[in-house]
Design an enzyme around this catalytic site. Sequence first.
Site, PDB file in Angstrom:
ATOM      1  N   TYR A 138      12.623  -4.379  -5.335  1.00  0.00           N
ATOM      2  CA  TYR A 138      11.527  -4.354  -6.307  1.00  0.00           C
ATOM      3  C   TYR A 138      10.451  -3.309  -6.053  1.00  0.00           C
ATOM      4  O   TYR A 138      10.057  -2.589  -6.964  1.00  0.00           O
ATOM      5  CB  TYR A 138      10.885  -5.744  -6.366  1.00  0.00           C
ATOM      6  CG  TYR A 138       9.630  -5.833  -7.211  1.00  0.00           C
ATOM      7  CD1 TYR A 138       9.698  -5.702  -8.589  1.00  0.00           C
ATOM      8  CD2 TYR A 138       8.385  -6.039  -6.628  1.00  0.00           C
ATOM      9  CE1 TYR A 138       8.546  -5.769  -9.373  1.00  0.00           C
ATOM     10  CE2 TYR A 138       7.230  -6.116  -7.406  1.00  0.00           C
ATOM     11  CZ  TYR A 138       7.315  -5.985  -8.776  1.00  0.00           C
ATOM     12  OH  TYR A 138       6.191  -6.052  -9.540  1.00  0.00           O
ATOM     13  N   ASN A 140      -0.022   1.315   5.871  1.00  0.00           N
ATOM     14  CA  ASN A 140       0.764   0.450   4.992  1.00  0.00           C
ATOM     15  C   ASN A 140       1.444  -0.597   5.868  1.00  0.00           C
ATOM     16  O   ASN A 140       2.226  -0.262   6.746  1.00  0.00           O
ATOM     17  CB  ASN A 140       1.803   1.289   4.240  1.00  0.00           C
ATOM     18  CG  ASN A 140       2.792   0.442   3.434  1.00  0.00           C
ATOM     19  OD1 ASN A 140       3.909   0.864   3.199  1.00  0.00           O
ATOM     20  ND2 ASN A 140       2.374  -0.737   3.010  1.00  0.00           N
ATOM     21  N   GLY A 141       1.137  -1.873   5.632  1.00  0.00           N
ATOM     22  CA  GLY A 141       1.752  -2.927   6.420  1.00  0.00           C
ATOM     23  C   GLY A 141       0.757  -4.013   6.764  1.00  0.00           C
ATOM     24  O   GLY A 141      -0.299  -4.136   6.145  1.00  0.00           O
ATOM     25  N   CYS A 188       0.849  -1.188   0.000  1.00  0.00           N
ATOM     26  CA  CYS A 188       0.000   0.000   0.000  1.00  0.00           C
ATOM     27  C   CYS A 188       0.883   1.236   0.000  1.00  0.00           C
ATOM     28  O   CYS A 188       2.076   1.176   0.287  1.00  0.00           O
ATOM     29  CB  CYS A 188      -0.897   0.036   1.247  1.00  0.00           C
ATOM     30  SG  CYS A 188      -1.981  -1.377   1.450  1.00  0.00           S
TER      31      CYS A 188
END
Length: 543
Positions: A320, A174-175, A74
């Site tokens: 990435y 996010n996580g 996210c």
Amino acid sequence: MSEFLLRDEQFVTADSSAAVRNDNQKSKVECRSFDSPSASLRMTHFGVDQTLGLEAEIDDGDDETPFDKLREECGVMAVYNHSDAARLTYWGLYALQHRGQESAGIASADGQQVNDIKGMGLVSEIFTDDVLARLPGHMAIGHTRYSTTGDSALLNAQPISVESTKGLIAIAHNGNLVNLGNSKERLERDGAVFQTTSDSEVIIQLIAHSKRSTLVDCIAESLRHVEGAFSIVMMTRNRIFAARDPHGFRPLSMGRIAGVDGAPDTFVFASETCAFDLLHAKYERDVKPGELIMVSEDGVTSRYFDTKTPQASCVFEHVYFARPDSKIFGRWVQQSREEMGRQLARESGVAADLIVPVPDSGVTAALGYAAESGIPFNLGLIRNHYVGRTFIQPEQRVRDFGVRMKLNPVRSLLEGKRVVLIDDSIIRGTTSRKIVRMVRAAGATEVHLRISCPPTISPCFYGVDTPSKKDLIAANKSVAEICEFVEADSLAYLSLVGLTHACTKGEPVDGLSPGSFCTACYTGDYPTQWVDVSEILPAVATV
């Protein structure tokens, strides 16, 4: 009593059905307005036309996804003290779109009222000028999502807002929390009612049920009770908060836009610094692991809710996930990836005529490999950037169609050449095999595959959607067996020592070190505890 992460295939595998949409579905957008605490909740729904024609996710035989990659997690964004905060947040989310393409949302506040709008789809599809006009205020937070916990539905789109005795709190996360079950069960016993199945809501429910006297104390106490990965931005009617988990798994940076003609500065937070460039914001620093920052009319204040946990930032951000033009964990991603390619050439050089990256994620490492090896670099594979996650399925099954829709070989470059293909990772191996076949069919005499990270042998529980261990090819085959499977002439991975060296070379004494990273996907050594559910025996029924 210790709290453990249950290593469950369903827990780490998100709902993939969201990738299939038909032409009768229009992306739903939810618009909510929260007035002062005494006001009632108003909710309206309106549609954004996203008719995409008859679509189906391609399945060309042996691959579950068109591109055999780990999915992004996210992206979060926050803006404080700007007259058009929602629009700046929109621009920031646009720059962070690579971190999640499933849903997006923005919540804004003007000191009295909070409005939030969220929907399924891309940021640009959801937030038109008319939609942004519904989000007034001088501060805002935003989120772009790919689900890791909670299903792929509008209900779980963020920001998530909860009205409580502490006031209204909106969160973008996010996580992934690993003690979700224990925390949620405890909160429900205390009377919490959850609006979603997302783990992100656990954090604001903990805040709402905290007995501490001030909001910042409630937040700090709540963050000490959750375990796992979280880089979060939160907003009340008049304040912005930003925090990272004590391990610092996921990135979160702070920036500043200088005020004009003596006006106060604007403060911004984002998952990646590439979002700052679009806003002309200056990168100030990272939010530190275990740090809680508050921005209000009194300025910026900081406190730590944990200072003892060792850092374990996700190395795959540099491999990435992050854009190469971002500074992640205080280091430029471009710098790390180019050094990965150089180190890969030192470790596993091979006689060849041409270095070809698998676009786009393999490009920077390939540049480094070419520079170190002296072998010419060229774009022997061209990517079609206008193919989404779904596309019209051909009536006749075409071998490797999913990959061919996205990549096309340049025969004039590849024909008669010994080619070194550079990619960032191999997950299931099926896409790598198709690309090797494609290059060989375009006339390459040899195809050598080089991967700019170690073999991925374990799933991630910290905000990345990874296959279960049984689907990770490196967890079940040797390098020689993988080479045979992908049909390459040779295969080599970057060593773990080489990877951490590449991500720390040239760092100052107080900068990143090899021990600063979480490398659990390559080693199976997790920074938090977990229990494999397959080891838990079922209860014996008694009469």
